[in-house]
Design an enzyme around this catalytic site. Sequence first.
Site, short mmCIF file in Angstrom:
data_model
loop_
_atom_site.label_atom_id
_atom_site.label_comp_id
_atom_site.label_asym_id
_atom_site.label_seq_id
_atom_site.Cartn_x
_atom_site.Cartn_y
_atom_site.Cartn_z
N TYR A 71 0.84 -1.19 0.00
CA TYR A 71 0.00 0.00 0.00
C TYR A 71 0.88 1.25 0.00
O TYR A 71 1.96 1.27 0.60
CB TYR A 71 -0.87 0.06 1.25
CG TYR A 71 -2.13 -0.75 1.23
CD1 TYR A 71 -3.05 -0.65 0.19
CD2 TYR A 71 -2.43 -1.61 2.29
CE1 TYR A 71 -4.23 -1.38 0.20
CE2 TYR A 71 -3.62 -2.34 2.31
CZ TYR A 71 -4.51 -2.21 1.26
OH TYR A 71 -5.67 -2.92 1.27
N GLU A 101 -6.59 -0.53 7.72
CA GLU A 101 -6.65 -0.21 9.14
C GLU A 101 -5.73 0.96 9.47
O GLU A 101 -5.19 1.07 10.56
CB GLU A 101 -6.30 -1.44 10.01
CG GLU A 101 -7.35 -2.50 10.02
CD GLU A 101 -7.39 -3.31 8.72
OE1 GLU A 101 -8.45 -3.32 8.06
OE2 GLU A 101 -6.38 -3.93 8.38
N ASN A 106 -9.79 0.52 -3.48
CA ASN A 106 -9.68 -0.69 -2.66
C ASN A 106 -11.04 -1.03 -2.05
O ASN A 106 -11.64 -0.20 -1.36
CB ASN A 106 -8.66 -0.51 -1.52
CG ASN A 106 -8.40 -1.81 -0.79
OD1 ASN A 106 -8.07 -2.81 -1.40
ND2 ASN A 106 -8.57 -1.79 0.52
N GLU A 107 -11.51 -2.24 -2.35
CA GLU A 107 -12.77 -2.75 -1.78
C GLU A 107 -13.88 -1.70 -1.87
O GLU A 107 -14.62 -1.48 -0.91
CB GLU A 107 -12.53 -3.20 -0.33
CG GLU A 107 -11.60 -4.40 -0.24
CD GLU A 107 -11.39 -4.89 1.17
OE1 GLU A 107 -11.47 -4.08 2.12
OE2 GLU A 107 -11.14 -6.09 1.36
N GLU A 138 -6.19 -10.78 -1.11
CA GLU A 138 -5.97 -10.71 0.34
C GLU A 138 -6.40 -12.03 0.95
O GLU A 138 -7.57 -12.21 1.33
CB GLU A 138 -6.76 -9.55 0.97
CG GLU A 138 -6.28 -8.18 0.60
CD GLU A 138 -6.99 -7.07 1.37
OE1 GLU A 138 -7.76 -7.39 2.30
OE2 GLU A 138 -6.78 -5.89 1.05
N TYR A 158 -1.08 -8.83 13.62
CA TYR A 158 -1.99 -9.53 12.70
C TYR A 158 -1.88 -11.05 12.80
O TYR A 158 -2.48 -11.77 12.01
CB TYR A 158 -1.70 -9.09 11.25
CG TYR A 158 -2.93 -9.03 10.38
CD1 TYR A 158 -3.75 -7.91 10.37
CD2 TYR A 158 -3.29 -10.09 9.56
CE1 TYR A 158 -4.88 -7.84 9.56
CE2 TYR A 158 -4.42 -10.04 8.76
CZ TYR A 158 -5.21 -8.92 8.77
OH TYR A 158 -6.33 -8.85 7.98
#
Length: 634
Positions: free
Chosen positions: A82, A128, A179-180, A260, A327
């Site tokens: 990103y 996030e 994105n999404e 992802e 994560y």
Amino acid sequence: ESRPGAHSRLGLGLECSQLPWGQVCAGARSFQVDYAHDCFRKDGTPFRYISGSIHYARVPRPAWRDRLLKMYMSGLNAVQVYVPWNYHEPLPGVYDFSGDRDLGHFLDLTAELGLLVILRPGPYICAEWEMGGLPAWLLWKPDIVLRSSDPGKGLALPQRQPRCHGAAPSRPPTPQVENEYGSYSACDYDYLRHLLAAFRTRLGPDVLLFTTDGNSAAELRCGTLQGLYTTVDFGPGPNVTAAFAPQRLYEPKGPLVNSEYYTGWLDYWGEPHASSSPVQVARGLQDMLQLGANVNMYMFQGGTNFGYWSGADYKGCYKPVTTSYDYDAPLSEAGDPTEKLFAIRTVIGKFQPLPEGPMPPATPKYAYGHVPLRKQGEVLELLDVLCPGGPIRSQFPLTFEAVKQAHGFVLYRTRLPRDVWDPAPLSAPPNSVCDRAYVLLNGEYQGRLERDGQMTLNLTGQAGARLDLLVENMGRINFGVNASDFKGLLQNLSLDSALLSDWLIYPLDVDSAVTRGWPLPTTQAEGSRAGLGPALYTGAFQTPGVAWDTFVKFPGWSKGQLWINGFNVGRYWPVRGPQQTLFVPGSLLSASAPNNITLLELEGAPPRPFVLFLDRPLFNQTVSARAGTELRPP
């Protein structure tokens, strides 16, 4: 904005020669979809990528090579990255690609290792990350409609541009657009068409562009567009063929792509630490590779939300993300190989040769131990230092954005308009305190108001008593409703139903004060009563001649922010959890000089303030935000 002018964002903006990290795509090499054989072709040869996500903004620059080498030695042939717009353009027209923001250097390291880069330049990235990567200064326009084509209010691309496969070995074979977007309520195809045109203008007609969305019909309906290759994302499950089926509705032929594949999950403050089974993650990866699919593992290393960069989800309520972005990924927050990594490496070795040689080891850790701190002063005593420009006067409260404060803290001050002998409620309308307000009356801490929590606090005092609210921004929403997430006091406060007015508003710049080592007041003696309410504490420690990674614990502390040697390590909140320690990279420390600690404690310090440096993290203790009961994950 779509209007003409200096800050128009209708295209990628800067010309190639102005960019700090390379040229536009050029050259003869290619990366294409082979629809006849359901695969990619790189330079004419069938190609399948096995990739992992790493965020350079969450890993200190000195550690980049180590993390990328570990990814390469795991068998990956690509990395997914990103690019957070707000990380590189903190103010309109002000760019930063230096130090930890040196994206060009990061891409050069990937090239040295022969790793292809799948770049995700946004402009919205989610991740996030604070406001999903969109800069807070977009909200200087109060009626802006983010991620839309609304004339005069919409959003296009930041002034930056990816390198692409064909111009240099490190350039990405296929950039992602947005994105999404299918998870966002706007469902604005004109916005996607605008982004597609902007990417094409800057990158040319031949670069393969793609989208990523959840693998449901509803998400794909609004997230896809002709001219953009459709990919999906999902985690481990029993039937990967069924999981890919929604992609096949939009791409009947061509390569299967999971952009992802979730190796773990994020943590929210106040909820148990997330984890996933290495066996299940490895099994899901094997199932996808057996189908011939291309896979990116999200995350391969998560890293850390240093400073104020953690974002928040909105899922029925505001859910801020922890400082740790571990994560439960194959590489830990500190970059150490885990059982999950070796399980994944074994699977990859069944489908393609693994690099020869050993996996680089975990970085050394050190428990530097107990470090006493001293109280330097209350925030209210330090306003001349923390807000050298002085306050802004306003009849009613102004938001962070209205006073051009992106992150951190703003102090709001007024006076009680009358005597209040019996407890009277200080009240804020629902969702108007964003995100936490620490309330003081004549310098005495009274308690807090909190978004989605307590919005009333009973006070007593004489007319003219000074009322202060220190408001903390806990991170702007990056996923969910995604309405513009303004910070501060968004509406008028009332005392016993009477509106409060005549405010002094202090935008605090704690980071600059800490960085320059502000003129410190006389310190209180060690062991003196720490007291309640926002205050600054300092201390120092020396290492035994090493500067190794470490983890700092906060025994008896409530909530606040930590700086080490002037670097903003991030938010701590042990009473809410689950995260109990903050990761401190060894690159922040000196092996020979004293290492300076600054703590901004917001609620209450322990009677004898100290911090404790450990050689391992503590993630898994949670105190419920509302019930106050301790939860422990299984």
